[in-house]
Design an enzyme around this catalytic site. Structure first.
Site, PDB file in Angstrom:
ATOM      1  N   GLY A  46       0.829  -1.194   0.000  1.00 14.78           N
ATOM      2  CA  GLY A  46       0.000   0.000   0.000  1.00 14.78           C
ATOM      3  C   GLY A  46       0.864   1.245   0.000  1.00 14.78           C
ATOM      4  O   GLY A  46       1.996   1.232   0.494  1.00 14.78           O
ATOM      5  N   GLN A  51       2.861  10.013   1.141  1.00 13.47           N
ATOM      6  CA  GLN A  51       4.158   9.331   1.162  1.00 13.47           C
ATOM      7  C   GLN A  51       5.014   9.695  -0.049  1.00 13.47           C
ATOM      8  O   GLN A  51       6.225   9.437  -0.053  1.00 13.47           O
ATOM      9  CB  GLN A  51       3.981   7.812   1.205  1.00 13.47           C
ATOM     10  N   CYS A  89       5.865  -0.122   7.117  1.00 15.65           N
ATOM     11  CA  CYS A  89       5.499   1.019   6.282  1.00 15.65           C
ATOM     12  C   CYS A  89       6.696   1.409   5.435  1.00 15.65           C
ATOM     13  O   CYS A  89       7.818   1.433   5.936  1.00 15.65           O
ATOM     14  CB  CYS A  89       5.094   2.190   7.177  1.00 15.65           C
ATOM     15  N   LEU A  90       6.453   1.720   4.163  1.00 18.66           N
ATOM     16  CA  LEU A  90       7.547   2.099   3.270  1.00 18.66           C
ATOM     17  C   LEU A  90       8.235   3.390   3.735  1.00 18.66           C
ATOM     18  O   LEU A  90       9.376   3.637   3.381  1.00 18.66           O
ATOM     19  CB  LEU A  90       7.024   2.269   1.838  1.00 18.66           C
ATOM     20  N   HIS A 131      -4.330   1.205   7.431  1.00 22.47           N
ATOM     21  CA  HIS A 131      -3.005   1.832   7.464  1.00 22.47           C
ATOM     22  C   HIS A 131      -2.914   3.001   6.476  1.00 22.47           C
ATOM     23  O   HIS A 131      -2.455   4.098   6.826  1.00 22.47           O
ATOM     24  CB  HIS A 131      -1.959   0.747   7.144  1.00 22.47           C
ATOM     25  N   GLU A 132      -3.375   2.760   5.237  1.00 18.42           N
ATOM     26  CA  GLU A 132      -3.247   3.810   4.203  1.00 18.42           C
ATOM     27  C   GLU A 132      -4.176   4.984   4.486  1.00 18.42           C
ATOM     28  O   GLU A 132      -3.794   6.149   4.294  1.00 18.42           O
ATOM     29  CB  GLU A 132      -3.534   3.237   2.809  1.00 18.42           C
ATOM     30  N   HIS A 135      -2.772   7.318   6.928  1.00 16.23           N
ATOM     31  CA  HIS A 135      -1.757   8.222   6.363  1.00 16.23           C
ATOM     32  C   HIS A 135      -2.399   9.539   5.915  1.00 16.23           C
ATOM     33  O   HIS A 135      -1.770  10.599   5.987  1.00 16.23           O
ATOM     34  CB  HIS A 135      -1.105   7.576   5.126  1.00 16.23           C
TER      35      HIS A 135
HETATM   36 NI    NI Z   1       2.588   3.326   5.449  1.00 13.30          NI
END
Ligand code: NI
Length: 166
Positions: A46, A51, A89-90, A131-132, A135
């Site tokens: 995701g 991000q 998380c990226l 999660h997304e 963000h």
């Molecule tokens: Ni994330």
């Protein structure tokens, strides 16, 4: 399509409440295409617009059939059950934590043309929806856990799990 640079924890983009998407134009389509390419390249499941430094309410999620779901102005409208599992998380590379999430999540969102739709999933994809969408309100998964695992601790945890299963 082009790869976009993923910002890391500490960047103020990740702390902002994003604005709704109002123009479903070629600019949005390019952003979504780039986000998908960036997500696939990074091996994640995701990615949210903040991000990649864009403070708009858009994210992409890859479900367990490897299909990309584009969520514009998404809202969680129903949840059920509970799951406890590891999350990463990226924007927080190399760190993982146990986070409790609903097991089933239903989302209402717009697609890239502005048409409303609903999507429901469970397990990892449900976790990813939560999660997304967080963000988009400036929150990171690390806020839900008091202990982050390093790569080594994660490997040790996975090894223990595998031993228990044998
Ligand atoms: Ni994330």
């Amino acid at each position: 399509m082009a790869l976009r640079k993923i910002v890391l924890q500490g960047d103020e983009c990740l702390t902002k409440v994003c604005r709704p998407v109002t123009d479903f134009n070629v600019r949005l389509h390019m952003l979504l295409d780039d986000m998908t390419e960036t997500l696939v390249e990074s091996g994640g499941v995701g990615l949210a617009a903040p991000q990649v430094g864009i403070l708009r309410r858009a994210c992409v999620v890859m479900n367990e059939d490897d299909e990309i779901i584009e969520l514009i102005n998404p809202e969680i409208i129903k949840t059920a059950g509970r799951q406890d599992g590891l999350e990463g998380c990226l924007s927080v590379p190399g760190k993982y934590g146990f986070v409790s999430r609903p097991n089933v999540v239903r989302v209402r969102a717009q697609d890239r043309n502005g048409d409303f739709f609903e999507v429901e999933d469970e397990g990892l994809t449900a976790r990813c929806f939560c999660h997304e969408i967080e963000h988009l309100d400036g929150h990171l998964f690390v806020e839900h856990t008091d202990h982050l695992l390093t790569e080594e601790e994660l490997e040790e945890y996975i090894r223990q799990q595998e031993e228990e299963e044998q």
